[in-house]
Design a protein around this motif. Structure first.
Motif, PDB file in Angstrom:
ATOM      1  N   ALA B 204       0.851  -1.193   0.000  1.00 56.08           N
ATOM      2  CA  ALA B 204       0.000   0.000   0.000  1.00 56.08           C
ATOM      3  C   ALA B 204       0.882   1.237   0.000  1.00 56.08           C
ATOM      4  N   PRO B 205       1.568   1.471  -1.129  1.00 55.16           N
ATOM      5  CA  PRO B 205       2.608   2.514  -1.140  1.00 55.16           C
ATOM      6  C   PRO B 205       2.081   3.925  -0.914  1.00 55.16           C
ATOM      7  N   ASP B 206       0.827   4.166  -1.286  1.00 55.06           N
ATOM      8  CA  ASP B 206       0.314   5.534  -1.179  1.00 55.06           C
ATOM      9  C   ASP B 206      -0.712   5.706  -0.073  1.00 55.06           C
ATOM     10  N   SER B 207      -1.074   4.624   0.594  1.00 51.08           N
ATOM     11  CA  SER B 207      -2.157   4.705   1.577  1.00 51.08           C
ATOM     12  C   SER B 207      -1.675   5.336   2.875  1.00 51.08           C
ATOM     13  N   PHE B 208      -2.565   6.100   3.486  1.00 48.96           N
ATOM     14  CA  PHE B 208      -2.317   6.512   4.863  1.00 48.96           C
ATOM     15  C   PHE B 208      -2.481   5.289   5.766  1.00 48.96           C
ATOM     16  N   LEU B 229       6.752   6.426   6.631  1.00 47.47           N
ATOM     17  CA  LEU B 229       6.558   7.751   6.028  1.00 47.47           C
ATOM     18  C   LEU B 229       6.665   7.690   4.506  1.00 47.47           C
ATOM     19  N   THR B 230       5.845   8.515   3.858  1.00 49.41           N
ATOM     20  CA  THR B 230       5.885   8.629   2.397  1.00 49.41           C
ATOM     21  C   THR B 230       6.054  10.104   2.024  1.00 49.41           C
ATOM     22  N   ALA B 231       6.137  10.362   0.742  1.00 48.46           N
ATOM     23  CA  ALA B 231       6.282  11.743   0.288  1.00 48.46           C
ATOM     24  C   ALA B 231       5.076  12.595   0.689  1.00 48.46           C
ATOM     25  N   ALA B 265       7.740  17.219  17.938  1.00 48.48           N
ATOM     26  CA  ALA B 265       9.121  17.616  17.639  1.00 48.48           C
ATOM     27  C   ALA B 265       9.888  16.457  17.024  1.00 48.48           C
ATOM     28  N   GLU B 266       9.649  15.251  17.565  1.00 49.65           N
ATOM     29  CA  GLU B 266      10.300  14.065  17.014  1.00 49.65           C
ATOM     30  C   GLU B 266       9.801  13.812  15.582  1.00 49.65           C
ATOM     31  N   MET B 267       8.504  13.990  15.373  1.00 52.89           N
ATOM     32  CA  MET B 267       7.941  13.801  14.035  1.00 52.89           C
ATOM     33  C   MET B 267       8.532  14.796  13.037  1.00 52.89           C
ATOM     34  N   ALA B 268       8.723  16.039  13.479  1.00 55.87           N
ATOM     35  CA  ALA B 268       9.288  17.061  12.594  1.00 55.87           C
ATOM     36  C   ALA B 268      10.665  16.615  12.097  1.00 55.87           C
ATOM     37  N   GLU B 269      11.456  16.002  12.989  1.00 56.77           N
ATOM     38  CA  GLU B 269      12.780  15.495  12.580  1.00 56.77           C
ATOM     39  C   GLU B 269      12.639  14.424  11.507  1.00 56.77           C
ATOM     40  N   TYR B 270      11.704  13.475  11.742  1.00 55.25           N
ATOM     41  CA  TYR B 270      11.553  12.381  10.767  1.00 55.25           C
ATOM     42  C   TYR B 270      11.033  12.912   9.432  1.00 55.25           C
ATOM     43  N   LEU B 271      10.176  13.919   9.482  1.00 57.77           N
ATOM     44  CA  LEU B 271       9.684  14.505   8.225  1.00 57.77           C
ATOM     45  C   LEU B 271      10.825  15.185   7.477  1.00 57.77           C
ATOM     46  N   ALA B 272      11.710  15.844   8.207  1.00 54.86           N
ATOM     47  CA  ALA B 272      12.844  16.532   7.578  1.00 54.86           C
ATOM     48  C   ALA B 272      13.766  15.523   6.896  1.00 54.86           C
ATOM     49  N   VAL B 273      14.042  14.398   7.585  1.00 53.28           N
ATOM     50  CA  VAL B 273      14.874  13.348   6.994  1.00 53.28           C
ATOM     51  C   VAL B 273      14.213  12.828   5.719  1.00 53.28           C
ATOM     52  N   GLY B 274      12.914  12.572   5.810  1.00 51.58           N
ATOM     53  CA  GLY B 274      12.170  12.056   4.651  1.00 51.58           C
ATOM     54  C   GLY B 274      12.282  13.014   3.474  1.00 51.58           C
ATOM     55  N   ASN B 275      12.201  14.323   3.758  1.00 50.79           N
ATOM     56  CA  ASN B 275      12.246  15.306   2.686  1.00 50.79           C
ATOM     57  C   ASN B 275      13.611  15.391   2.017  1.00 50.79           C
ATOM     58  N   ARG B 276      14.651  15.044   2.780  1.00 50.05           N
ATOM     59  CA  ARG B 276      15.996  15.098   2.205  1.00 50.05           C
ATOM     60  C   ARG B 276      16.276  13.898   1.308  1.00 50.05           C
TER      61      ARG B 276
END
Lengths: 277, 277
Positions: B204-208, B229-231, B265-276
């Motif tokens: 389920a690559p695009d599913s929430f 996490l996905t894009a 705050a922890e989620m923000a870090e993981y989102l930043a890694v994902g975006n990179r």
């Protein structure tokens, strides 16, 4: 109500009829709409008309939940009105992780919580043993576990092959036997699945089976009874729409009685055949 | 709320936190007990304290149902109080034959019925497609289907082998893809099942994915985020007890804020890694 008490009721009333109180406010006879609680007024009349013919009543909780707090009050009054010699089933199809299933159990089994004191509740098995056991923590209360349901979607997962020629619904029945005996656990088997009833009866020889799907859904009472009856009765066959909405005029309760009476008379015949065997 | 709106909320708030409003009246801070509706008073304070940190709120319906009609009223007021930019989930784990699932859908999606207007509902898959589709008949509403839950009992059936190396939860995800796309359907995957998250993400690559079980149940936010996490975000990670009951004193809302802030705050870090990546 115990296993033996339920069995005795069946032979005393010569009936294994469960009346499904799936009361849709949009289908009520017009003359009831001026009542302070039309849903309860309808249910009370249906219960009065069928209580000597039915051994169980099964409100489907969705019908009440769709009315919000008002529906919940109609459900409370209805449950309180059902005679003590009838088995009561909350058809709720609940199931959640342990501490949450415990709260659903409170909601339906502990009258000091939400005002409800059902004998039993239907539970979905997908989440496994710890979603079921909290309901069994209430002494004397029953779980009725979904096994093979009456709808077309039952083929999607319930009929999947799991392991050696065993379908999922069979795995559910086998596994559930390790959780509780037939004195606390029943199974839901749709009347449209009569072909599988013999297999299910072999897996659960002493369990009560709650069988919806006779009538409006097309299941055959004769087929279900031939394959499902046991020395203790062992069946609760549910009819809802065919009884509730036999008429939508002022004679609705009389027509409901007639429908229930026809089913009970047929059941008495099958019980007599079973007793002769 | 649409897929893109939810995704945008996640990146705007730098959070995929869902706050589980599993409000137990027996655990409320003492000073709230004199309120006319202590459960709502508690929820309101929790929402005020976390609304800028959470993208979703998920009342577990059992907690309200166990209070009877009063609980239903607390639920209505709570839902109405949740800001419009937050996604709302009725964690109800319902599922019944078609016409009855339609009534559950009315109960949670049609505000003219029971007064509730949730964005989504959790549904158990055992009864198959026709138990799920009635919820999808409501335009813009979501179904969140149980796939692999966080409790020990998930091993009983969800992990059963069905067919060629496929476990039941995988069959559920695959089959569900034929019912609706990732714009209408999410899956529940317990945080305690992080080992399987990569397999689920492949299916389920695009599913929430709605992920309960972080915190009190022991799941790791880092593991879940790395694998899930996905894009578009693609995760809603739920925390309930760790936020709600961080304190049972007069500072409960401040402590709830702190707990939610730490997760965000922890989620923000993981989102930043994902975006990179």
């Amino acid at each position: 109500m115990t296993y033996n008490e339920l069995s005795n009721q069946i032979f005393q009333k010569q009936s294994y009829l469960c009346v499904g109180l799936d009361t849709d406010p949009r289908k009520l006879p017009h003359h009831l709409l001026s009542e302070p609680d039309p849903v309860f007024a309808f249910n009370r009349a249906i219960i009065d008309a069928t209580a000597n013919l039915a051994v169980a009543y099964k409100p489907n909780i969705a019908f009440y939940e769709a009315q919000g707090p008002r529906g919940w009050e109609s459900l409370q009054k209805t449950l309180d009105y059902i005679p003590a010699d009838c088995f009561t089933i909350a058809d709720a199809k609940r199931g959640d992780i342990g501490n949450t299933s415990g709260l659903y159990a409170r909601a339906f089994f502990d009258p000091t919580a939400a005002g409800l004191n059902f004998d039993s509740i239907t539970v979905a098995p997908y989440m496994g043993h710890d979603s079921v056991m909290p309901f069994l923590d209430y002494a004397g209360k029953w779980v009725i576990l979904l096994a093979l349901t009456s709808n077309p979607g039952s083929a999607d997962f319930q009929r999947l092959a799991t392991g050696d020629k065993e379908e999922l619904f069979e795995a559910v029945i086998k596994r559930a036997h390790t959780w509780a005996g037939p004195d606390r656990l029943m199974f839901v088997v749709g009347a449209t699945q009569a072909d599988e009833l013999s297999r299910i009866r072999a897996l659960a020889p002493d369990s009560f089976l709650l069988v919806p799907g006779v009538g409006a859904q097309g299941g055959s009472l004769a087929d279900v009874s031939r394959r499902g009856l046991t020395a203790a009765g062992g069946l609760l066959v549910n009819a809802s729409r065919s009884i509730l909405y036999a008429s939508n005029g002022t004679d609705f309760a009389d027509r409901a009685h007639d429908e229930a009476k026809a089913l009970q008379a047929e059941m008495a015949e099958y019980l007599a055949v079973g007793n002769r065997q």
